[in-house]
Design a protein around this motif. Structure first.
Motif, PDB file in Angstrom:
ATOM      1  N   ALA A  46       0.812  -1.217   0.000  1.00 20.49           N
ATOM      2  CA  ALA A  46       0.000   0.000   0.000  1.00 20.49           C
ATOM      3  C   ALA A  46       0.846   1.267   0.000  1.00 20.49           C
ATOM      4  N   SER A  47       2.133   1.137   0.310  1.00 22.09           N
ATOM      5  CA  SER A  47       2.991   2.310   0.426  1.00 22.09           C
ATOM      6  C   SER A  47       3.721   2.598  -0.885  1.00 22.09           C
ATOM      7  N   ALA A  48       3.705   3.858  -1.291  1.00 27.26           N
ATOM      8  CA  ALA A  48       4.420   4.259  -2.509  1.00 27.26           C
ATOM      9  C   ALA A  48       5.909   4.431  -2.244  1.00 27.26           C
ATOM     10  N   GLU A  49       6.281   4.590  -0.976  1.00 29.49           N
ATOM     11  CA  GLU A  49       7.679   4.777  -0.598  1.00 29.49           C
ATOM     12  C   GLU A  49       8.114   3.634   0.316  1.00 29.49           C
ATOM     13  N   PRO A  50       9.421   3.349   0.373  1.00 25.03           N
ATOM     14  CA  PRO A  50       9.921   2.333   1.307  1.00 25.03           C
ATOM     15  C   PRO A  50       9.512   2.656   2.746  1.00 25.03           C
ATOM     16  N   VAL A  51       9.287   1.625   3.518  1.00 24.67           N
ATOM     17  CA  VAL A  51       8.788   1.794   4.890  1.00 24.67           C
ATOM     18  C   VAL A  51       9.828   1.289   5.889  1.00 24.67           C
ATOM     19  N   ARG A  52      10.089   2.079   6.927  1.00 24.65           N
ATOM     20  CA  ARG A  52      11.027   1.686   7.978  1.00 24.65           C
ATOM     21  C   ARG A  52      10.361   0.742   8.969  1.00 24.65           C
ATOM     22  N   LEU A  53      11.194  -0.040   9.643  1.00 22.92           N
ATOM     23  CA  LEU A  53      10.682  -0.979  10.642  1.00 22.92           C
ATOM     24  C   LEU A  53       9.905  -0.253  11.732  1.00 22.92           C
ATOM     25  N   ARG A  54      10.397   0.901  12.141  1.00 23.44           N
ATOM     26  CA  ARG A  54       9.729   1.666  13.200  1.00 23.44           C
ATOM     27  C   ARG A  54       8.313   2.056  12.766  1.00 23.44           C
ATOM     28  N   GLU A  55       8.162   2.447  11.497  1.00 24.13           N
ATOM     29  CA  GLU A  55       6.849   2.828  10.987  1.00 24.13           C
ATOM     30  C   GLU A  55       5.905   1.628  10.960  1.00 24.13           C
ATOM     31  N   MET A  56       6.430   0.450  10.565  1.00 26.33           N
ATOM     32  CA  MET A  56       5.596  -0.761  10.556  1.00 26.33           C
ATOM     33  C   MET A  56       5.144  -1.095  11.976  1.00 26.33           C
ATOM     34  N   GLU A  57       6.091  -1.006  12.914  1.00 23.84           N
ATOM     35  CA  GLU A  57       5.780  -1.346  14.295  1.00 23.84           C
ATOM     36  C   GLU A  57       4.710  -0.426  14.865  1.00 23.84           C
ATOM     37  N   GLU A  58       4.724   0.853  14.475  1.00 22.25           N
ATOM     38  CA  GLU A  58       3.729   1.806  14.957  1.00 22.25           C
ATOM     39  C   GLU A  58       2.347   1.512  14.392  1.00 22.25           C
ATOM     40  N   ARG A  59       2.293   0.967  13.186  1.00 30.63           N
ATOM     41  CA  ARG A  59       0.997   0.668  12.565  1.00 30.63           C
ATOM     42  C   ARG A  59       0.416  -0.661  13.039  1.00 30.63           C
ATOM     43  N   MET A  60       1.283  -1.602  13.370  1.00 27.07           N
ATOM     44  CA  MET A  60       0.834  -2.952  13.711  1.00 27.07           C
ATOM     45  C   MET A  60       0.397  -3.047  15.172  1.00 27.07           C
ATOM     46  N   PRO A  61      -0.378  -4.090  15.532  1.00 22.39           N
ATOM     47  CA  PRO A  61      -0.827  -4.263  16.923  1.00 22.39           C
ATOM     48  C   PRO A  61       0.347  -4.374  17.884  1.00 22.39           C
ATOM     49  N   HIS A  62       0.096  -4.055  19.125  1.00 16.91           N
ATOM     50  CA  HIS A  62       1.125  -4.070  20.162  1.00 16.91           C
ATOM     51  C   HIS A  62       1.732  -5.462  20.282  1.00 16.91           C
ATOM     52  N   GLY A  63       3.068  -5.500  20.360  1.00 11.55           N
ATOM     53  CA  GLY A  63       3.761  -6.772  20.543  1.00 11.55           C
ATOM     54  C   GLY A  63       4.223  -7.423  19.266  1.00 11.55           C
ATOM     55  N   CYS A  64       3.896  -6.854  18.095  1.00 11.20           N
ATOM     56  CA  CYS A  64       4.310  -7.437  16.818  1.00 11.20           C
ATOM     57  C   CYS A  64       5.798  -7.224  16.583  1.00 11.20           C
ATOM     58  N   ASP A  65       6.385  -8.115  15.817  1.00 12.49           N
ATOM     59  CA  ASP A  65       7.806  -8.025  15.481  1.00 12.49           C
ATOM     60  C   ASP A  65       7.943  -7.985  13.955  1.00 12.49           C
ATOM     61  N   PRO A  66       7.886  -6.796  13.331  1.00 16.73           N
ATOM     62  CA  PRO A  66       7.950  -6.700  11.880  1.00 16.73           C
ATOM     63  C   PRO A  66       9.247  -7.244  11.288  1.00 16.73           C
ATOM     64  N   ALA A  67      10.347  -7.177  12.034  1.00 18.26           N
ATOM     65  CA  ALA A  67      11.622  -7.696  11.535  1.00 18.26           C
ATOM     66  C   ALA A  67      11.527  -9.202  11.299  1.00 18.26           C
ATOM     67  N   GLU A  68      10.954  -9.916  12.251  1.00 23.06           N
ATOM     68  CA  GLU A  68      10.797 -11.357  12.094  1.00 23.06           C
ATOM     69  C   GLU A  68       9.802 -11.670  10.978  1.00 23.06           C
ATOM     70  N   ALA A  69       8.733 -10.885  10.893  1.00 23.89           N
ATOM     71  CA  ALA A  69       7.739 -11.093   9.831  1.00 23.89           C
ATOM     72  C   ALA A  69       8.366 -10.896   8.463  1.00 23.89           C
ATOM     73  N   LEU A  70       9.292  -9.953   8.352  1.00 28.43           N
ATOM     74  CA  LEU A  70       9.966  -9.696   7.077  1.00 28.43           C
ATOM     75  C   LEU A  70      10.816 -10.882   6.643  1.00 28.43           C
ATOM     76  N   VAL A  71      11.427 -11.562   7.614  1.00 27.55           N
ATOM     77  CA  VAL A  71      12.238 -12.743   7.284  1.00 27.55           C
ATOM     78  C   VAL A  71      11.378 -13.789   6.588  1.00 27.55           C
ATOM     79  N   HIS A  72      10.197 -14.048   7.131  1.00 26.66           N
ATOM     80  CA  HIS A  72       9.291 -15.036   6.534  1.00 26.66           C
ATOM     81  C   HIS A  72       8.744 -14.534   5.197  1.00 26.66           C
ATOM     82  N   LEU A  73       8.427 -13.239   5.125  1.00 30.36           N
ATOM     83  CA  LEU A  73       7.858 -12.684   3.895  1.00 30.36           C
ATOM     84  C   LEU A  73       8.865 -12.738   2.750  1.00 30.36           C
ATOM     85  N   ARG A  74      10.126 -12.444   3.022  1.00 31.68           N
ATOM     86  CA  ARG A  74      11.154 -12.484   1.981  1.00 31.68           C
ATOM     87  C   ARG A  74      11.320 -13.897   1.425  1.00 31.68           C
ATOM     88  N   LYS A  75      11.270 -14.887   2.319  1.00 31.49           N
ATOM     89  CA  LYS A  75      11.396 -16.279   1.872  1.00 31.49           C
ATOM     90  C   LYS A  75      10.228 -16.660   0.980  1.00 31.49           C
TER      91      LYS A  75
END
Length: 218
Positions: free
Chosen positions: A34-63
């Motif tokens: 949905a983003s036209a520009e690259p998104v930082r981990l901090r921005e993802m963490e702020e949008r996602m529910p409390h306790g989420c780990d976007p860095a770990e999610a990215l590892v699975h998504l890249r695979k």
């Protein structure tokens, strides 16, 4: 007293369990698409529910996107979805942008091509009207003309000459391949008045040829 805020914060952090990692992966995927520009981990963490780990999610998504038409890539300190490099050619679209020159630009370009090296004052005297800065700037921006040597006269005015890009545009090997001044004047394409300070027409042609031979000398 000092421990109470920390205990309260700890309780708040553990109040709700984080979504399963598969769900976090879907969230990260949605954010990136949905983003036209690259998104930082901090921005993802702020949008996602409390306790989420976007860095770990990215590892699975890249695979999951390995070998697909798009990839999850790191851009600086941010993340984005990009077309796979081997498929980039599918996204390219070549268009030819036509830029129509004004009559003033055409006349100015012709005078520079056939009288080079020529100063602005000489161009204006040949045309009989003032040359606007915009006309010169347009030709310089198109890289059809460039600055030549300064004249060894009072004020040392700058001269203009045509460029390699100009020759390439009109399929000319060199400035010597331009039609002669006599031919152009016979066709009514150039004013019959000589270059200011020039002698006869034959002398003028010799001077033009000399200027053209110095086209690419600095």
């Amino acid at each position: 007293m000092n421990d109470e805020p920390e205990q309260s914060e700890e309780k708040e952090e553990t109040l709700f369990a984080a979504p399963p990692i598969a769900e976090q992966e879907r969230m990260v995927e949605a954010i990136l698409f949905a983003s036209a520009e690259p998104v930082r981990l901090r921005e993802m963490e702020e949008r996602m529910p409390h306790g989420c780990d976007p860095a770990e999610a990215l590892v699975h998504l890249r695979k999951r996107y390995e070998g697909r038409g798009v990839r999850v890539v790191k851009v600086g300190d941010a993340w984005a979805v990009r077309t796979a490099p081997d498929l980039a050619f599918l996204m390219q679209k070549e268009t030819v942008e036509e830029r129509k020159l004004s009559r003033a630009a055409v006349e100015t370009l012709a005078i520079i091509a056939y009288h080079q090296p020529v100063t602005r004052a000489e161009i204006e005297e040949i045309r009989g009207v003032a040359v606007s800065r915009g006309t010169i700037d347009q030709l310089l921006e198109m890289e059809w003309i460039r600055f030549g040597r300064r004249r060894m006269t009072p004020g040392r005015p700058v001269t203009f000459v045509v460029t390699q890009e100009f020759l390439d545009q009109f399929s000319l090997e060199s400035a010597r391949d331009l039609p002669g001044l006599k031919e152009l004047r016979a066709a009514g394409l150039l004013d019959s008045r000589p270059l200011p300070g020039a002698g006869s027409e034959d002398d003028e042609e010799d001077e033009a040829q000399t200027g053209q031979s110095e086209l690419f000398e600095d």
